[in-house]
Design a protein around this motif. Structure first.
Motif, PDB file in Angstrom:
ATOM      1  N   ASP A  50       4.408   2.017  -8.529  1.00 37.67           N
ATOM      2  CA  ASP A  50       5.343   3.122  -8.715  1.00 37.67           C
ATOM      3  C   ASP A  50       6.684   2.636  -9.256  1.00 37.67           C
ATOM      4  N   PHE A  70       2.325   4.878 -11.251  1.00 35.40           N
ATOM      5  CA  PHE A  70       1.797   5.798 -10.256  1.00 35.40           C
ATOM      6  C   PHE A  70       2.962   6.457  -9.523  1.00 35.40           C
ATOM      7  N   LYS A  74       2.045   8.517  -2.632  1.00 39.39           N
ATOM      8  CA  LYS A  74       0.613   8.294  -2.854  1.00 39.39           C
ATOM      9  C   LYS A  74       0.006   7.739  -1.575  1.00 39.39           C
ATOM     10  N   ASP A  75      -1.321   7.703  -1.531  1.00 42.47           N
ATOM     11  CA  ASP A  75      -2.001   7.252  -0.309  1.00 42.47           C
ATOM     12  C   ASP A  75      -2.556   5.843  -0.439  1.00 42.47           C
TER      13      ASP A  75
END
Length: 214
Positions: A50, A70, A74-75
């Motif tokens: 990210d 990304f 997020k997971d």
């Protein structure tokens, strides 16, 4: 080539041993893990994350490296994304660099958990930062190259059954240890190799890369 280096954001010591370990491997970087590329003489084939911890100056030094961005929410961790991408590219052997220590204990813990996960899925996994190296322990026999006098420990992630340690100042023979025991903390290698046999359980064998004392 199926051996991949994953550059993570934890600290490293760019020793000759680490340089040898990463030589001739394919390389992916996760976010601020890109800072290790230059000290190790590496050019990653992909930079993922990210990018919340990678500076603009770092990006400017690596304009030719392809990036996959990304969202911050997020997971998956950036390191997990890099590992998954390496597997998609054919990795069967993973070396996690910059996975140990650092200012975020939770990051180091996550990397150890990921190492166990991918080892249990059948991949070869090791962690090395130039100062310490580590391997997940799976049922059966595990060998780790050491130097005489190097400190090592077995970090447990649950109860262990049938644990034996050879090549150590304090050997063990087929013992059961609960998760809460610290009996496997701070042992010492007596030769060029430590051998650990485990019948059941999850653990990481972590050792100093040298016998130097802090």
């Amino acid at each position: 080539m199926s051996r991949f280096v994953i550059l993570l954001a934890g600290p490293i010591a760019p020793t000759e041993a680490l340089r040898r370990a990463v030589a001739r491997c394919r390389v992916l970087a996760a976010d601020r893990g890109m800072t290790h590329a230059e000290p190790l003489g590496l050019e990653p084939e992909l930079w993922v994350g990210d990018f919340d911890s990678a500076s603009a100056e770092l990006a400017a030094r690596h304009p030719a490296v392809p990036r996959a961005a990304f969202p911050r929410d997020k997971d998956m961790t950036d390191g997990e994304i890099a590992i998954e991408e390496a597997l998609r590219r054919g990795a069967t052997d993973l070396l996690l660099v910059g996975a140990l220590g650092g200012p975020r204990t939770d990051h180091a813990f996550a990397h150890l958990v990921l190492a166990l996960r991918y080892a249990e899925a059948g991949h070869r996994v090791a962690l090395f930062d130039g100062r310490e190296h580590a391997v997940p322990l799976r049922p059966g026999e595990t060998r780790l190259a050491t130097v005489p006098g190097a400190a090592f420990s077995i970090l447990k992630f649950g109860d262990l059954e049938g644990l034996s340690i050879a090549g150590a100042r304090w050997p063990l023979n087929d013992v059961a240890l609960p998760f809460t025991s610290i009996l496997t903390q701070s042992n010492e290698a007596t030769g060029a190799e430590v051998t650990v046999t485990l019948r059941q359980g999850r653990a990481i064998l972590i050792a100093q890369a040298s016998a130097e004392k802090d």
